[in-house]
Design a protein around this motif. Structure first.
Motif, PDB file in Angstrom:
ATOM      1  N   GLU A   1       1.948   8.324  -5.361  1.00 56.39           N
ATOM      2  CA  GLU A   1       1.102   6.933  -4.927  1.00 56.39           C
ATOM      3  C   GLU A   1       0.056   7.120  -5.612  1.00 56.39           C
ATOM      4  O   GLU A   1      -0.120   7.994  -5.872  1.00 56.39           O
ATOM      5  CB  GLU A   1       1.407   6.526  -3.700  1.00 56.39           C
ATOM      6  CG  GLU A   1       2.441   6.157  -2.646  1.00 56.39           C
ATOM      7  CD  GLU A   1       2.489   6.072  -1.341  1.00 56.39           C
ATOM      8  OE1 GLU A   1       0.778   6.314  -0.905  1.00 56.39           O
ATOM      9  OE2 GLU A   1       2.875   5.995  -0.331  1.00 56.39           O
TER      10      GLU A   1
ATOM     11  N   ASP B   1      10.796   4.519  -1.181  1.00 53.08           N
ATOM     12  CA  ASP B   1      10.147   5.707  -1.110  1.00 53.08           C
ATOM     13  C   ASP B   1      10.426   6.748  -1.988  1.00 53.08           C
ATOM     14  O   ASP B   1      10.213   7.369  -2.499  1.00 53.08           O
ATOM     15  CB  ASP B   1       8.872   5.803   0.273  1.00 53.08           C
ATOM     16  CG  ASP B   1       8.081   6.863   0.317  1.00 53.08           C
ATOM     17  OD1 ASP B   1       7.194   6.763  -0.456  1.00 53.08           O
ATOM     18  OD2 ASP B   1       7.649   7.566   0.621  1.00 53.08           O
TER      19      ASP B   1
ATOM     20  N   THR C   1       0.485  -1.108  -0.310  1.00 52.76           N
ATOM     21  CA  THR C   1      -0.065   0.172   0.135  1.00 52.76           C
ATOM     22  C   THR C   1       0.831   1.130  -0.172  1.00 52.76           C
ATOM     23  O   THR C   1       0.423   2.343  -0.880  1.00 52.76           O
ATOM     24  CB  THR C   1      -0.904   0.048   1.116  1.00 52.76           C
ATOM     25  OG1 THR C   1       0.163   0.199   2.433  1.00 52.76           O
ATOM     26  CG2 THR C   1      -1.862  -1.262   1.267  1.00 52.76           C
ATOM     27  N   THR C   2       1.918   1.018   0.611  1.00 55.33           N
ATOM     28  CA  THR C   2       3.193   2.067   0.119  1.00 55.33           C
ATOM     29  C   THR C   2       4.074   1.773   1.221  1.00 55.33           C
ATOM     30  O   THR C   2       4.503   0.537   1.754  1.00 55.33           O
ATOM     31  CB  THR C   2       2.562   3.471   1.618  1.00 55.33           C
ATOM     32  OG1 THR C   2       3.021   4.782   1.732  1.00 55.33           O
ATOM     33  CG2 THR C   2       2.402   2.658   3.048  1.00 55.33           C
TER      34      THR C   2
ATOM     35  N   ASP D   1       2.579  -2.735  -5.973  1.00 51.92           N
ATOM     36  CA  ASP D   1       2.528  -1.691  -5.224  1.00 51.92           C
ATOM     37  C   ASP D   1       1.603  -0.413  -5.429  1.00 51.92           C
ATOM     38  O   ASP D   1       1.342  -0.771  -6.352  1.00 51.92           O
ATOM     39  CB  ASP D   1       3.874  -1.795  -4.827  1.00 51.92           C
ATOM     40  CG  ASP D   1       4.701  -0.903  -6.208  1.00 51.92           C
ATOM     41  OD1 ASP D   1       3.393  -0.558  -7.437  1.00 51.92           O
ATOM     42  OD2 ASP D   1       5.564  -0.729  -6.297  1.00 51.92           O
ATOM     43  N   CYS D   2       1.885   0.444  -4.600  1.00 50.91           N
ATOM     44  CA  CYS D   2       0.955   2.092  -4.763  1.00 50.91           C
ATOM     45  C   CYS D   2       1.942   2.415  -5.925  1.00 50.91           C
ATOM     46  O   CYS D   2       0.888   3.742  -6.383  1.00 50.91           O
ATOM     47  CB  CYS D   2       0.967   2.142  -3.273  1.00 50.91           C
ATOM     48  SG  CYS D   2       3.060   2.069  -2.889  1.00 50.91           S
ATOM     49  N   TYR D   3       2.636   1.895  -6.374  1.00 51.58           N
ATOM     50  CA  TYR D   3       3.056   2.759  -8.465  1.00 51.58           C
ATOM     51  C   TYR D   3       2.632   2.122  -9.330  1.00 51.58           C
ATOM     52  O   TYR D   3       3.257   2.362 -10.326  1.00 51.58           O
ATOM     53  CB  TYR D   3       4.144   3.150  -8.111  1.00 51.58           C
ATOM     54  CG  TYR D   3       4.927   3.693  -6.790  1.00 51.58           C
ATOM     55  CD1 TYR D   3       4.640   5.551  -7.044  1.00 51.58           C
ATOM     56  CD2 TYR D   3       5.094   3.814  -5.520  1.00 51.58           C
ATOM     57  CE1 TYR D   3       5.128   6.178  -5.745  1.00 51.58           C
ATOM     58  CE2 TYR D   3       6.017   4.309  -4.663  1.00 51.58           C
ATOM     59  CZ  TYR D   3       6.151   5.972  -4.665  1.00 51.58           C
ATOM     60  OH  TYR D   3       6.216   6.364  -3.496  1.00 51.58           O
TER      61      TYR D   3
ATOM     62  N   ARG E   1      -1.891   5.150   5.071  1.00 50.94           N
ATOM     63  CA  ARG E   1      -2.540   5.409   3.828  1.00 50.94           C
ATOM     64  C   ARG E   1      -4.000   5.429   4.789  1.00 50.94           C
ATOM     65  O   ARG E   1      -4.589   4.785   5.509  1.00 50.94           O
ATOM     66  CB  ARG E   1      -2.501   4.284   2.458  1.00 50.94           C
ATOM     67  CG  ARG E   1      -1.455   4.222   2.172  1.00 50.94           C
ATOM     68  CD  ARG E   1      -2.063   3.454   0.400  1.00 50.94           C
ATOM     69  NE  ARG E   1      -2.980   4.781  -0.021  1.00 50.94           N
ATOM     70  CZ  ARG E   1      -3.281   4.899  -1.734  1.00 50.94           C
ATOM     71  NH1 ARG E   1      -2.067   4.969  -1.995  1.00 50.94           N
ATOM     72  NH2 ARG E   1      -4.316   5.370  -2.107  1.00 50.94           N
TER      73      ARG E   1
END
Length: 375
Positions: free
Chosen positions: A79, A69, A52-53, A303-305, A110
């Motif tokens: 994100e 990150d 998520t992050t 993932d978040c990307y 998040r």
């Protein structure tokens, strides 16, 4: 022996008379075997993982994800917003994935984490959360329960505050975990809502002597079980970081494994399978895993990307195989491009990380391990 968590979910489905779910998972098991043999997917992955992050409020000694990150932020990447993440979750559902593990970084950083968990649960998938416990007050625990979260892992890397705090790089981290567990037990009792609670310890030279005390602490805190992870090498932003352990530590590993095996035989709730525990020595020696890797067929991660990975170890190593900006998650799973990559994934023998190693053990009916090791 099958992992307790799988048995718990199967028992829950049996109690709810969800025969269709059980039949589908049984068929999935055989189809994944067949997928490996013919080298193309015939069904969905069992396990979905969603990072998520990469952000985290800690700076743990065994993890470099917060560094990643910061690098991604410097590159101008952001994100994905909630709606796009829901589309990603829906792709997992449309694939037929049985459940999603939400991890990080620290997922509770998040603001939409409870919404994402609830959305996943509403679709009928099993939801699981990995957290360091820092943000688990009564209000947030209540939100997790209301979202229908099935299980939660809380990291605790020592039976003593000084050990855990040093590893996590934050004074007071240990107390935060204890308070989080107390909140979960209180809210589970108040609401009557079940949520499986597990303590997870990453074993290394700093904390291996505290394993017996942590097992006792887990029982005292009334958690559902405890799990141990052999510390794995991470890739830094440029190259792999190898781990080296001396003979004295390796002897401690052997003794610790024997101790945990004996506790499991006595019925103590240790999550690791017998077979996984007996792989710890190989892991710390730096030996290649003797297991055939089924990650290309039984697991899937994003993932978040929007980066796509076969498993959590490849997330840790930054070995992306695609991105949902170029091709949807579901479409990529069945693509010829991913099928070519699966051949390299099947050859991978680089990790002993629990999530993937335990899944691989379920599928390694015949492996390179001696029979006595598999007992």
């Amino acid at each position: 022996m099958i992992r307790r968590i799988y048995l718990d979910f199967i028992k829950d489905k049996i109690s709810k008379r969800e025969a269709d779910w059980i039949f589908k998972r049984g068929m999935q098991y055989f189809l994944i075997h067949a997928s490996y043999l013919i080298q193309r997917p015939l069904c969905s992955p069992i396990l979905g993982t969603f990072v998520t992050t990469y952000r985290c409020n800690y700076h743990c000694k065994m993890c470099d994800l917060p560094l990643r990150d910061r690098q991604l932020q410097r590159q101008g990447l952001k994100e994905l917003p909630t709606l796009q993440l829901k589309n990603l979750i829906k792709d997992f559902f449309d694939l037929g994935t049985s459940g999603i593990g939400f991890t990080g970084g620290e997922p509770l950083l998040r603001n939409d984490i409870f919404e994402l968990l609830a959305y996943t649960k509403d679709m009928g998938m099993i939801t699981h959360l990995n957290t360091n416990g820092f943000f688990l007050n009564e209000e947030n625990v209540k939100k997790l329960l209301q979202a229908g979260t099935d299980s939660i892992n809380i990291s605790l890397d020592g039976a003593r505050a000084q050990t855990h705090d040093t590893i996590r790089g934050y004074h007071g981290a240990f107390d935060k975990v204890i308070n989080a567990i107390d909140c979960i037990n209180l809210m589970r009792k108040k609401t009557g809502m079940p949520m499986r609670l597990k303590i997870v310890m990453v074993v290394n030279e700093t904390n291996i002597d505290e394993v017996p005390d942590l097992v006792k602490l887990s029982c005292d805190l009334k958690t559902d079980c405890i799990e141990f992870i052999p510390q794995q090498p991470f890739f830094t932003l440029s190259e792999p970081v190898a781990l080296y352990f001396n003979d004295n530590f390796l002897k401690k590993v052997e003794n610790t494994v024997q101790y945990l095996v004996s506790l499991k035989k006595q019925g103590i709730k240790i999550e690791n399978s017998f077979r996984h525990l007996r792989l710890f020595a190989k892991s710390f020696k730096g030996d290649e895993s003797p297991l055939i890797c089924y990650a290309g067929y039984n697991s899937y991660a994003a993932d978040c990307y929007g980066e796509i990975y076969p498993c959590m170890p490849w997330v840790n190593w930054g070995k992306s195989v695609g991105n949902i900006k170029d091709i949807p998650l579901k479409e990529f799973w069945y693509s010829s491009n991913y099928n070519k990559i699966r051949k390299d994934i099947s050859k991978c023998r680089d990790c002993y990380l629990n999530c993937q190693a335990e899944l691989n053990l379920l599928f390694n009916i015949i492996s390179k391990l001696p029979l006595k090791t598999l007992s």
